[in-house]
Design a protein around this motif. Sequence first.
Motif, short mmCIF file in Angstrom:
data_model
loop_
_atom_site.label_atom_id
_atom_site.label_comp_id
_atom_site.label_asym_id
_atom_site.label_seq_id
_atom_site.Cartn_x
_atom_site.Cartn_y
_atom_site.Cartn_z
N ASN A 121 35.07 -5.43 5.03
CA ASN A 121 34.52 -5.23 3.71
C ASN A 121 33.21 -6.00 3.55
OD1 ASN A 121 36.34 -3.48 2.42
ND2 ASN A 121 37.77 -5.15 2.02
N ASN A 122 32.40 -5.56 2.61
CA ASN A 122 31.26 -6.34 2.14
C ASN A 122 31.68 -7.00 0.83
OD1 ASN A 122 29.43 -5.52 4.19
ND2 ASN A 122 29.15 -3.57 3.13
N VAL A 123 31.24 -8.25 0.64
CA VAL A 123 31.61 -8.99 -0.56
C VAL A 123 30.36 -9.20 -1.40
CG1 VAL A 123 32.68 -11.07 -1.49
CG2 VAL A 123 33.47 -10.14 0.70
N GLN A 151 32.88 -14.28 -6.89
CA GLN A 151 33.00 -12.94 -6.29
C GLN A 151 33.02 -11.86 -7.37
OE1 GLN A 151 35.77 -12.48 -3.02
NE2 GLN A 151 36.34 -10.43 -3.71
N ALA A 184 34.87 -6.84 -3.49
CA ALA A 184 34.87 -6.68 -2.04
C ALA A 184 35.10 -5.20 -1.75
CB ALA A 184 35.95 -7.53 -1.39
N GLU A 214 27.79 -10.58 3.12
CA GLU A 214 27.91 -11.23 1.81
C GLU A 214 26.61 -10.98 1.06
OE1 GLU A 214 28.73 -15.36 2.18
OE2 GLU A 214 30.22 -15.09 3.75
#
Length: 905
Positions: free
Chosen positions: A165-167, A175, A178, A425
């Motif tokens: 995943n990309n966060v 955050q 995700a 990220e």
Amino acid sequence: MSEHRRKTQQPQGGGRAAARRAAQSSSGRRAAPSRGVTSESPSDSYGGESPYGGRAEARRAAQRGGRRAAEGGGAGYGGGGRRRGGGDGREGPGRGRGRGNQPPAKKRFIDYPRAGKYGARRWLPSWRLVSGLCIGFLGLLMGFAGLAYAMVGTPKVKDAAKAENNVYYWANNTQMVATGGGINRQIIDYSQIPAAMRNAVISAENKSFETDSGIDPMGIARALYNMAKGGETQGGSTITQQYVKNSRLSQDQTLSRKFEELFITLKVGKTMDKKDIMADYLNISYYGRGASGIQAAARTYYGKDAWKLDASQCAFLATLLKGATYYDPAGAPEYDPIQATPAKNLARAKTRWAWILDEEVKDGRMTAEDRQTFRKKGFPTPDPPKKSAELSGQIGYLVDLAKSNFLNKNTEGITADKLAQGGYEIHTTFVKKKVDKLNAAVKKVYDNKIKPKQRPTTDTHVQFGGASVDPNTGAIAAIYGGQDATTHYTNNADTTGAQVGSTFKPFVLTAAMEYGKRDPAGGPDQVESERTQVSPKSIYNADDMLKIKKYNGEVWTDENGKEWLQSNDGHESRGNITLREAMQWSANSPYVQLGMDVGTEKVKEAAIAAGLRDDSSMADSTVPSFSIGTSQPSAIRMAGAYGTFATSGMQHDPYSVEEVKYRGKPVYQHKKVNKRAFDNAIADNVTDVLKNVVEKGTGTPAQLPGRDVAGKTGTTDDNKSAWFVGYTPQLSTAISMYRLDDNEKHKNRKFEKMYGTGGERTIHGASFPAQIWHDYMIEALAGESPVPFPKPEPWGETVYGGGAPSPSPTPSIVPSETPSSTPSSTPSSTPSFPKPGPSKSCKAWDWNCQDSSGGTNTGGNTGTTDGSTGGTPVPSTDPTSSPGGAGGGNGNGNGNGSIFGGPAG
């Protein structure tokens, strides 16, 4: 025994010295007398027996003597008597010159420089040496290749399927969401992949797939050559190479990765069955919209399983393998707003889809009859994209905007496909509190005012867009893209096609102050010195249906010879007023004429300098209406451009990503760039004019208690869009409103009129857009101390335009205390003014004055030519003012209640 072979007795005095002297004599040098022994005849050299070792020593001495003789020019002395060498060095029984007496030099194992060669030939390698080196290099290369081949492993599909995943993070590094990796994939067997899909891919990607060894030597050579010269890199050209590249999840275009890919491809081609390669390739490849693998692609684009696809749909999915960003008909403007539009993507997809069908027919993988059938059915349009649940609300718009910002600005070559593999990220500029407050302000209007069930003809398809930017950095703090990213796919904070209307006028005023009004006598090629920089106090005609002229006084006509008559909102005429007042009341005719006087191309330059883009959102700048907002910039760009005025002329491009890391390693960092767009005096004067709009003009609903606010309302023809753009020193925000069908399948989508929308007779920038702006800004700025705008310095000269007469060189006019009771047959030098009401005293020519007893200047146009008779009172259209009085004459017969407005009616 021969006389010459008989050993003679060694003479007294030593044999070695005699031998040396004899050797010197025989080598061509004159023997020097030694110990009384002379050599007078050839027989003397044999006069005595040589001692042990004497002959070897003689040979060495002879060699040395021969070299010296040759160096001496060839003159030598033979053993049989004196003889001049003459230059050829021949002496006695042999050659005494130079190298003639030398034995051949012994060659080394690596004969370089070359023995026995002189001059340039000594440094020219022999063919044996070159051949040996080539053979040795090839041997080493083969050895290295064999070692690398033995060391690399065959990739596994299961490992490749483990995408990450990309966060995404808020501005405070908490955050946000995700998403984006590895969840939309399902491996299926070779037997479940339709033959039509395999055929389409082979015809489009690799015609020799079933027979080749897995590599294309010419393709590899091209890739290596391009990388060596620093040009564009190329990927593997065969299906096997693409499978290897995709399965390893490494898209790096480096030489080492290319070699690794080559060896893996060779091993895969030798050890794997072609069916397994094809199945794995189609199960791993990325098809866009987050779909990895043919099964996920079939479900994403057509809502069916892969084995139910027909050949036409398979041809389209094969098209996506070339790059979904540019072949998905839904478009990807968040990645490339210029080339990845829905229209351009659809055109590319249709062209390649038809080409793949043709190639299948050429390859014998489809019959011409089947191709004709598919063509008659037309292009297999896929379903519109859908958002996953975690991207609902505003989150989906924020993620798309951040991805677009990052991919368009990063310099690391990270593509949309790489980003889709995950592991990143993304640290954004979005402030959660502000995003929530902007969404709440829009929702409040939707819930309380927009009733599509009660008013289906006026309240359907109502859309709002918004963006909030920090003017000091360009950081986008919040956006409003629509009600829900999973149901409304267009980001309303980005370009939507909605015209900005009168919110464009500040750029006209800026251009007038920056470049100046042109001198009609200067001609079309006049220089800057023939321009007069304009002050906001300049006087322009604000009549309705004003005849617009070129800067040289000629009436402007279109290509059909039709004159341009500029109307005002509500067909209101205000006579000769200042540009400050014209902005305050959003009069169109003064700013259209001002744009013609300055040059609409200069207005465009000012808008671009402020931060708007010179792209398809910028309207035709050759027509007069350009100055009143026929362009369609995004809310983000409008907020950023107004922020340039908030920072006294320093321009910062809006951005939404601060930093990106890949598995903890930074790969992108935003670089702040300060660019001066305008002189601080120009920007501060524009701010002061827009501050007056909020304090006393059309923007009063946007007032924030205790804070300096500057802004402008905007409304377009037929109420098709409405805007409010405003700012404080800390935050600049733009809000748009329009009606547009959100169903992208509908053709000829047009903006609809908003008469009656929300229960209002008409929609203006001062209505719902200003209300949303006001409610949001109060909450967004809560807790921040108010900051005042800088006081503007005087700028420019007072000019006159649009037919407004310039003052005559007579003594200054002194207003009388009371209005004249009877008209005069000649213009009075002391025009009449209304007596100030008890609540406020107003001075002549004071545009900041608001007389609570007087209404707006809406007198009728029936004044006499000498201005002595006022016009008929006309009811004011401003609900906040009292009825307007009769317009006093102004000397030109307009009688329209301009500066000399009549008393309250």
